[in-house]
Design a protein around this motif. Structure first.
Motif, short mmCIF file in Angstrom:
data_model
loop_
_atom_site.label_atom_id
_atom_site.label_comp_id
_atom_site.label_asym_id
_atom_site.label_seq_id
_atom_site.Cartn_x
_atom_site.Cartn_y
_atom_site.Cartn_z
N LEU A 175 1.03 -14.45 4.46
CA LEU A 175 1.32 -14.67 2.96
C LEU A 175 0.48 -13.87 2.13
O LEU A 175 0.84 -12.83 1.25
N GLU A 176 -0.70 -13.75 2.61
CA GLU A 176 -1.87 -12.60 1.75
C GLU A 176 -1.46 -11.23 2.03
O GLU A 176 -1.53 -10.36 1.04
N ASP A 177 -1.10 -10.95 3.39
CA ASP A 177 -0.41 -9.52 3.58
C ASP A 177 0.81 -9.25 2.80
O ASP A 177 0.85 -8.18 2.06
N LEU A 178 1.55 -10.08 2.48
CA LEU A 178 2.77 -9.92 1.90
C LEU A 178 2.44 -9.92 0.42
O LEU A 178 2.97 -8.93 -0.46
N GLU A 291 5.95 1.07 9.63
CA GLU A 291 6.69 0.08 8.66
C GLU A 291 6.32 -1.29 8.76
O GLU A 291 5.81 -1.90 9.68
N ARG A 292 7.03 -2.00 7.59
CA ARG A 292 6.33 -3.46 7.50
C ARG A 292 7.18 -4.28 8.72
O ARG A 292 8.31 -3.96 8.72
N PHE A 293 6.17 -4.99 9.36
CA PHE A 293 6.48 -6.13 10.45
C PHE A 293 7.42 -5.08 11.53
O PHE A 293 7.52 -5.78 12.39
N TYR A 294 6.96 -4.05 11.73
CA TYR A 294 7.58 -3.11 12.90
C TYR A 294 6.44 -3.56 13.83
O TYR A 294 5.43 -3.19 13.93
N ARG A 295 7.19 -4.07 15.03
CA ARG A 295 6.19 -4.34 16.35
C ARG A 295 6.86 -3.75 17.49
O ARG A 295 8.04 -3.69 17.58
N VAL A 296 5.99 -3.35 18.43
CA VAL A 296 6.65 -2.74 19.55
C VAL A 296 6.74 -3.89 20.47
O VAL A 296 5.92 -4.72 20.67
N LEU A 309 2.10 -6.66 9.30
CA LEU A 309 1.95 -5.77 8.27
C LEU A 309 0.85 -4.94 8.06
O LEU A 309 0.77 -4.00 7.17
N GLY A 310 0.04 -4.96 9.26
CA GLY A 310 -1.34 -4.38 9.09
C GLY A 310 -1.24 -2.83 8.69
O GLY A 310 -1.96 -2.44 8.06
N LEU A 311 -0.54 -2.21 9.84
CA LEU A 311 -0.39 -0.78 9.54
C LEU A 311 0.36 -0.51 8.32
O LEU A 311 0.01 0.78 7.80
N ALA A 312 1.23 -0.95 7.92
CA ALA A 312 1.99 -0.90 6.48
C ALA A 312 0.91 -0.89 5.55
O ALA A 312 0.90 0.07 4.64
N ILE A 313 0.14 -1.80 5.38
CA ILE A 313 -0.85 -1.93 4.30
C ILE A 313 -2.09 -0.79 4.64
O ILE A 313 -2.49 -0.10 3.65
#
Ligand SMILES: Nc1ncnc2c1ncn2[C@@H]1O[C@H](COP(=O)(O)OP(=O)(O)O)[C@@H](O)[C@H]1O
Ligand SMILES: [Mg+2]
Length: 349
Positions: A175-178, A291-296, A309-313
């Motif tokens: 939620l904080e990241d969002l 991208e937001r929420f993108y994961r491998v 969200l870390g990399l998007a931020i």
């Protein structure tokens, strides 16, 4: 024929009319005698008149038609000043054709982009729902188990509460990241610039993450001994970026591996590099990684990391500094994340 200008069509038409009137004179000459001068004046006069009359009519006709066209294009916000005064001496039809084609292409591109964004939004909402559902369901599960008797069971009550608490932490992170992402996408990111030593900052983050790294037997280290390196940036934001990058190298690196930090100084830019010798990231995933929420390999890493969200931020923060962040990775060798920062001054914190 395609490239005839209106005025050329008019000329040809007028010549044909002149010619016809000349023929008429020749036919008439068989019954009435016509002075020789008439053979010159009459066709020229008729031709000239035809030209003038049709020039006016054709101009009005084309102008009307094209104006409608340009007006509808203009509503689509393409303004072409030149077309206010249509000139029959130019190839107006061809130009209108070219411009309409260009306009259509641009609209098509725009529509495709919107479709893509819509698709992205749908995906984003789906991801968000999924990300939030996971911790909520587990909290729900623990609470139910506790209510159904687990509360009295000394062996599990504490453990279940701790697990539920962990799941709430996870939700809080998401939620904080969002919240951060949402704020960033609405307005500009406000940066509080200051001069600080980035080597010292990385040491602090190493201390912070040491326990997590130990759990996976990962060594956090500098590529070599660095003297203090001063940068001019928002320290809080850069702390978040580095915490995520180093955190990722712990979460997604190989057990027993290492995370390496390296700095390059070039003119007034400090380049920061965070590398690991983990399994790496498939080439196909690299362009979408920020991208937001993108994961491998979604399933495998779901529980390892934070919110996705870390990399998007991180990208938002680094771009707000007017710099870029990028990644390169080789499967089986490792991944390297790189970003730039402005060089700062010593003791101006
Ligand atoms: N160092 C790394 N090695 C391998 N994969 C990585 C690395 N860093 C990031 N990734 C991949 O990129 C994804 C997005 O990272 P991030 O935005 O920080 O989200 P999160 O860490 O919450 O999963 C991760 O889920 C992981 O799949
Ligand atoms: Mg992360």
């Amino acid at each position: 024929m395609k490239n005839l200008r209106p005025v050329q069509v008019l000329l040809i038409g007028s010549l044909i009319v002149s010619f016809l009137s000349l023929l008429l004179l020749i036919v008439l000459n068989q019954s009435v005698a016509i002075p020789i001068l008439y053979y010159l004046v009459f066709p020229l006069g008729i031709g000239g008149l035809t030209y003038l009359v049709f020039f006016v009519l054709l101009r009005r006709f084309i102008t009307q038609k094209l104006k409608i066209l340009y007006r509808s294009i203009r509503k689509g916000k393409i303004v072409n000043q030149q077309n206010e005064n249509l000139s029959l001496f130019d190839d107006v039809i061809e130009r209108a054709e070219v411009e309409t084609k260009k306009w259509t292409e641009e609209r098509t591109q725009e529509i495709n982009k919107l479709k893509e964004q819509e698709e992205f939004r749908r995906e984003f909402l789906g991801n968000l729902a999924h990300e939030l559902k996971t911790p909520v369901f587990s909290i729900q599960g623990y609470i139910l188990t506790l209510l159904e008797g687990g509360l009295e069971d000394e062996n599990v009550n504490r453990q279940f509460l701790e697990r539920a608490s962990k799941a709430t932490d996870r939700m809080t992170t998401i939620l904080e990241d969002l919240d951060k992402i949402a704020k960033m996408e609405v307005g500009a990111i406000e940066l509080e610039y200051q001069h600080f030593d980035i080597v010292e900052l990385v040491e602090d983050i190493f201390d912070e993450l040491e326990r997590r790294a130990k759990k996976r037997d990962i060594k956090l280290k500098f590529a070599k001994d660095f003297d203090p390196i001063f940068v001019y940036a928002d320290k809080g934001k850069i702390t978040q970026v580095l915490t995520n990058l180093i955190g990722n190298s712990i979460s997604y690196g190989s057990e027993g591996g290492e995370s390496n930090i390296r700095f390059y100084i070039l003119n007034n830019i400090i380049t920061v590099e965070v590398s690991d010798n983990g399994p790496g990231i498939p080439e196909d995933d690299l362009p979408r990684l920020f991208e937001r929420f993108y994961r491998v390999e979604k399933s495998r890493n779901r529980n390892a990391g934070g919110s996705g969200l870390g990399l998007a931020i991180a990208r938002h923060f680094i771009e707000a500094h007017g710099q870029t962040i990028s990644v390169r990775s080789t499967l089986g060798v490792g991944s390297t994340f790189t970003f730039g920062l402005d060089r700062g001054k010593r003791n101006l914190a």
